[in-house]
Design a protein around this motif. Structure first.
Motif, PDB file in Angstrom:
ATOM      1  N   GLY A 293       0.798  -1.221   0.000  1.00  0.00           N
ATOM      2  CA  GLY A 293       0.000   0.000   0.000  1.00  0.00           C
ATOM      3  C   GLY A 293       0.828   1.266   0.000  1.00  0.00           C
ATOM      4  O   GLY A 293       0.286   2.359  -0.182  1.00  0.00           O
ATOM      5  N   ARG A 294       2.137   1.145   0.232  1.00  0.00           N
ATOM      6  CA  ARG A 294       3.000   2.322   0.261  1.00  0.00           C
ATOM      7  C   ARG A 294       4.044   2.296  -0.850  1.00  0.00           C
ATOM      8  O   ARG A 294       4.414   3.347  -1.370  1.00  0.00           O
ATOM      9  CB  ARG A 294       3.717   2.418   1.613  1.00  0.00           C
ATOM     10  N   PHE A 295       4.539   1.111  -1.175  1.00  0.00           N
ATOM     11  CA  PHE A 295       5.596   0.970  -2.181  1.00  0.00           C
ATOM     12  C   PHE A 295       5.029   0.361  -3.457  1.00  0.00           C
ATOM     13  O   PHE A 295       4.117  -0.481  -3.406  1.00  0.00           O
ATOM     14  CB  PHE A 295       6.711   0.062  -1.669  1.00  0.00           C
ATOM     15  N   THR A 296       5.598   0.758  -4.591  1.00  0.00           N
ATOM     16  CA  THR A 296       5.199   0.197  -5.879  1.00  0.00           C
ATOM     17  C   THR A 296       6.438  -0.149  -6.688  1.00  0.00           C
ATOM     18  O   THR A 296       7.280   0.728  -6.923  1.00  0.00           O
ATOM     19  CB  THR A 296       4.334   1.184  -6.668  1.00  0.00           C
ATOM     20  N   ILE A 297       6.526  -1.400  -7.113  1.00  0.00           N
ATOM     21  CA  ILE A 297       7.636  -1.830  -7.965  1.00  0.00           C
ATOM     22  C   ILE A 297       7.164  -1.815  -9.410  1.00  0.00           C
ATOM     23  O   ILE A 297       5.998  -2.122  -9.710  1.00  0.00           O
ATOM     24  CB  ILE A 297       8.147  -3.235  -7.557  1.00  0.00           C
ATOM     25  N   SER A 298       8.071  -1.462 -10.313  1.00  0.00           N
ATOM     26  CA  SER A 298       7.750  -1.470 -11.736  1.00  0.00           C
ATOM     27  C   SER A 298       9.017  -1.805 -12.511  1.00  0.00           C
ATOM     28  O   SER A 298      10.120  -1.788 -11.957  1.00  0.00           O
ATOM     29  CB  SER A 298       7.191  -0.111 -12.175  1.00  0.00           C
ATOM     30  N   ARG A 299       8.852  -2.100 -13.793  1.00  0.00           N
ATOM     31  CA  ARG A 299      10.008  -2.379 -14.636  1.00  0.00           C
ATOM     32  C   ARG A 299       9.746  -1.892 -16.047  1.00  0.00           C
ATOM     33  O   ARG A 299       8.590  -1.788 -16.493  1.00  0.00           O
ATOM     34  CB  ARG A 299      10.332  -3.872 -14.633  1.00  0.00           C
ATOM     35  N   ASP A 300      10.827  -1.609 -16.744  1.00  0.00           N
ATOM     36  CA  ASP A 300      10.782  -1.210 -18.142  1.00  0.00           C
ATOM     37  C   ASP A 300      11.723  -2.127 -18.898  1.00  0.00           C
ATOM     38  O   ASP A 300      12.954  -1.983 -18.775  1.00  0.00           O
ATOM     39  CB  ASP A 300      11.193   0.257 -18.270  1.00  0.00           C
TER      40      ASP A 300
ATOM     41  N   VAL B 223      12.335  -2.264 -21.955  1.00  0.00           N
ATOM     42  CA  VAL B 223      13.041  -1.614 -23.068  1.00  0.00           C
ATOM     43  C   VAL B 223      14.282  -0.885 -22.531  1.00  0.00           C
ATOM     44  O   VAL B 223      15.374  -0.991 -23.085  1.00  0.00           O
ATOM     45  CB  VAL B 223      12.110  -0.628 -23.802  1.00  0.00           C
ATOM     46  N   LYS B 224      14.091  -0.179 -21.428  1.00  0.00           N
ATOM     47  CA  LYS B 224      15.207   0.569 -20.838  1.00  0.00           C
ATOM     48  C   LYS B 224      16.051  -0.297 -19.904  1.00  0.00           C
ATOM     49  O   LYS B 224      17.104   0.138 -19.442  1.00  0.00           O
ATOM     50  CB  LYS B 224      14.664   1.766 -20.060  1.00  0.00           C
ATOM     51  N   ASN B 225      15.583  -1.523 -19.606  1.00  0.00           N
ATOM     52  CA  ASN B 225      16.286  -2.413 -18.668  1.00  0.00           C
ATOM     53  C   ASN B 225      16.443  -1.771 -17.289  1.00  0.00           C
ATOM     54  O   ASN B 225      17.552  -1.731 -16.716  1.00  0.00           O
ATOM     55  CB  ASN B 225      17.660  -2.837 -19.216  1.00  0.00           C
ATOM     56  N   THR B 226      15.345  -1.268 -16.792  1.00  0.00           N
ATOM     57  CA  THR B 226      15.355  -0.667 -15.469  1.00  0.00           C
ATOM     58  C   THR B 226      14.198  -1.209 -14.633  1.00  0.00           C
ATOM     59  O   THR B 226      13.167  -1.645 -15.169  1.00  0.00           O
ATOM     60  CB  THR B 226      15.222   0.859 -15.532  1.00  0.00           C
ATOM     61  N   THR B 227      14.400  -1.176 -13.337  1.00  0.00           N
ATOM     62  CA  THR B 227      13.311  -1.465 -12.421  1.00  0.00           C
ATOM     63  C   THR B 227      13.309  -0.389 -11.344  1.00  0.00           C
ATOM     64  O   THR B 227      14.378   0.027 -10.878  1.00  0.00           O
ATOM     65  CB  THR B 227      13.430  -2.872 -11.806  1.00  0.00           C
ATOM     66  N   ASP B 228      12.131   0.106 -11.007  1.00  0.00           N
ATOM     67  CA  ASP B 228      11.998   1.188 -10.063  1.00  0.00           C
ATOM     68  C   ASP B 228      11.222   0.737  -8.826  1.00  0.00           C
ATOM     69  O   ASP B 228      10.438  -0.210  -8.876  1.00  0.00           O
ATOM     70  CB  ASP B 228      11.249   2.364 -10.691  1.00  0.00           C
ATOM     71  N   LEU B 229      11.449   1.452  -7.743  1.00  0.00           N
ATOM     72  CA  LEU B 229      10.672   1.253  -6.527  1.00  0.00           C
ATOM     73  C   LEU B 229      10.197   2.626  -6.062  1.00  0.00           C
ATOM     74  O   LEU B 229      11.022   3.430  -5.588  1.00  0.00           O
ATOM     75  CB  LEU B 229      11.510   0.572  -5.443  1.00  0.00           C
ATOM     76  N   GLN B 230       8.920   2.883  -6.226  1.00  0.00           N
ATOM     77  CA  GLN B 230       8.319   4.119  -5.742  1.00  0.00           C
ATOM     78  C   GLN B 230       7.929   3.909  -4.297  1.00  0.00           C
ATOM     79  O   GLN B 230       7.154   2.995  -3.982  1.00  0.00           O
ATOM     80  CB  GLN B 230       7.094   4.486  -6.578  1.00  0.00           C
ATOM     81  N   MET B 231       8.433   4.755  -3.421  1.00  0.00           N
ATOM     82  CA  MET B 231       8.192   4.608  -1.986  1.00  0.00           C
ATOM     83  C   MET B 231       7.484   5.850  -1.473  1.00  0.00           C
ATOM     84  O   MET B 231       8.039   6.947  -1.522  1.00  0.00           O
ATOM     85  CB  MET B 231       9.513   4.403  -1.245  1.00  0.00           C
ATOM     86  N   ASN B 232       6.262   5.665  -1.004  1.00  0.00           N
ATOM     87  CA  ASN B 232       5.465   6.750  -0.445  1.00  0.00           C
ATOM     88  C   ASN B 232       5.196   6.483   1.029  1.00  0.00           C
ATOM     89  O   ASN B 232       5.331   5.348   1.504  1.00  0.00           O
ATOM     90  CB  ASN B 232       4.139   6.860  -1.195  1.00  0.00           C
ATOM     91  N   GLY B 233       4.818   7.509   1.738  1.00  0.00           N
ATOM     92  CA  GLY B 233       4.497   7.338   3.153  1.00  0.00           C
ATOM     93  C   GLY B 233       5.637   6.746   3.946  1.00  0.00           C
ATOM     94  O   GLY B 233       5.439   5.878   4.797  1.00  0.00           O
TER      95      GLY B 233
END
Length: 116
Positions: free
Chosen positions: A66-73, A75-85
């Motif tokens: 509910g606070r963090f969101t993982i994603s990947r691209d 094409v760009k060969n990246t993975t992100d972790l959006q951290m809120n709260g």
């Protein structure tokens, strides 16, 4: 040469947000599960989030749901972790990892400190 390079860490106040990014090279990114782990001093390494090669399956630790969101691209060969709260207990070294079968690669990590 396999490389996983994390970025985006820093100091943030409680309740704030950060977006971590992991840039991958040297392997077939879209065939690997991507993970974010964290490790605080004196603590065991904790799996925070994992995303499947296609991005269709995602799992989170209960502590970040509910606070963090993982994603990947893939094409760009990246993975992100959006951290809120963010909370003080989220303070840790955050590491990116890639896994396919029994093969696992690790980045060096980026420090996240949550403090007022």
């Amino acid at each position: 040469q396999v490389q996983l390079v994390e970025s985006g860490g820093g100091l943030v106040q409680p309740g704030g947000s950060l977006r971590l990014s992991c840039a991958a090279s040297g392997f077939t990114f879209n065939l690997h599960y991507m993970h974010w782990y964290r490790q605080a001093p004196g603590e065991e390494r904790e799996l925070v989030a994992v995303i499947s090669p296609s991005g269709s399956a995602i799992n989170y630790a209960d502590s970040v749901k509910g606070r963090f969101t993982i994603s990947r691209d893939n094409v760009k060969n990246t993975t992100d972790l959006q951290m809120n709260g963010l909370k003080p207990e989220d303070t840790a070294q955050y590491l990116c990892s890639a896994r396919r079968g029994n093969t696992k690669y690790w980045g060096r990590g980026t420090q996240v400190t949550v403090s007022s």
